[in-house]
Design a protein around this motif. Structure first.
Motif, short mmCIF file in Angstrom:
data_model
loop_
_atom_site.label_atom_id
_atom_site.label_comp_id
_atom_site.label_asym_id
_atom_site.label_seq_id
_atom_site.Cartn_x
_atom_site.Cartn_y
_atom_site.Cartn_z
N LEU A 88 0.81 -1.21 0.00
CA LEU A 88 0.00 0.00 0.00
C LEU A 88 0.85 1.26 0.00
O LEU A 88 0.58 2.21 -0.74
CB LEU A 88 -0.92 -0.01 1.23
N THR A 89 1.89 1.29 0.79
CA THR A 89 2.72 2.50 0.88
C THR A 89 3.71 2.63 -0.27
O THR A 89 4.21 3.72 -0.53
CB THR A 89 3.48 2.55 2.22
N SER A 90 3.99 1.53 -0.96
CA SER A 90 4.97 1.60 -2.05
C SER A 90 4.32 1.92 -3.40
O SER A 90 4.99 2.40 -4.31
CB SER A 90 5.75 0.30 -2.16
N ASP A 91 3.02 1.65 -3.53
CA ASP A 91 2.36 1.87 -4.81
C ASP A 91 0.87 2.08 -4.57
O ASP A 91 0.12 1.11 -4.41
CB ASP A 91 2.60 0.68 -5.74
N ARG A 92 0.45 3.33 -4.55
CA ARG A 92 -0.96 3.64 -4.27
C ARG A 92 -1.92 3.04 -5.29
O ARG A 92 -3.09 2.84 -5.00
CB ARG A 92 -1.16 5.17 -4.22
N SER A 93 -1.44 2.74 -6.50
CA SER A 93 -2.32 2.13 -7.49
C SER A 93 -2.70 0.70 -7.11
O SER A 93 -3.62 0.12 -7.67
CB SER A 93 -1.67 2.15 -8.88
N LYS A 94 -2.00 0.13 -6.14
CA LYS A 94 -2.26 -1.24 -5.68
C LYS A 94 -3.11 -1.26 -4.40
O LYS A 94 -3.15 -2.24 -3.68
CB LYS A 94 -0.94 -1.98 -5.42
N GLN A 95 -3.81 -0.16 -4.13
CA GLN A 95 -4.59 -0.04 -2.91
C GLN A 95 -5.63 -1.16 -2.76
O GLN A 95 -5.74 -1.77 -1.70
CB GLN A 95 -5.30 1.32 -2.86
N ARG A 96 -6.35 -1.45 -3.80
CA ARG A 96 -7.38 -2.50 -3.73
C ARG A 96 -6.75 -3.85 -3.42
O ARG A 96 -7.24 -4.60 -2.57
CB ARG A 96 -8.17 -2.57 -5.03
N ALA A 106 -3.88 -4.43 -1.95
CA ALA A 106 -3.33 -4.41 -0.59
C ALA A 106 -4.43 -4.59 0.46
O ALA A 106 -4.26 -5.35 1.41
CB ALA A 106 -2.57 -3.11 -0.35
#
Length: 141
Positions: A111-119, A121
């Protein structure tokens, strides 16, 4: 029956809920293992992870390795649940907390390394975090 320090029935119900959630977290991480380590270059896995055929081919070794990390986390959680239900509650709970805690930590890193991967994560984190919350609540109930 799995019970808490107080031995209360309410506490044992919350523990069972936590252990079932840990099993679900483990099952999800086995699924992630299958996608990353066994099916990474297939159209299904590429659709789940949003990779192209070329990206999947180039990252196959990395995904294979990462998939096994997910499998090992699942093994910790599931083995912990089995031991807890078998009456080895301290060791079982310790393994569940270690496995689910690591799942939550890994999801936070994603989550903290790539906001586009929020879902992704949040999906990866949900069952594990809920399991930890339930187990923590079982101590106070």
């Amino acid at each position: 029956m799995v019970t808490t320090r107080t031995g209360g029935r309410e506490g044992s119900v919350v523990v069972v809920v936590g252990l079932v959630l840990a099993l679900l977290a483990g099952a999800l991480h086995v699924y992630i293992f299958v996608l990353e380590s066994l099916l990474w270059t297939t159209p299904r896995a590429r659709a789940v992870f949003g990779t192209t055929e070329a990206e999947a081919a180039a990252t196959r070794q990395l995904a294979y390795n990462q998939g096994f990390y997910n499998l090992f986390l699942a093994v910790l959680a599931v083995l912990g649940v089995v031991l807890a239900f078998a009456g080895v509650t301290v060791v079982g709970t310790t393994l569940v907390v270690a496995g689910c805690g690591s799942m939550v930590a890994a999801a936070l890193v994603l989550l903290t390394s790539d906001r586009s991967k929020q879902r992704a994560a949040l999906t990866q984190m949900a069952f594990a975090l809920l399991a930890l919350i339930a187990l923590a609540l079982s101590v106070v109930v």
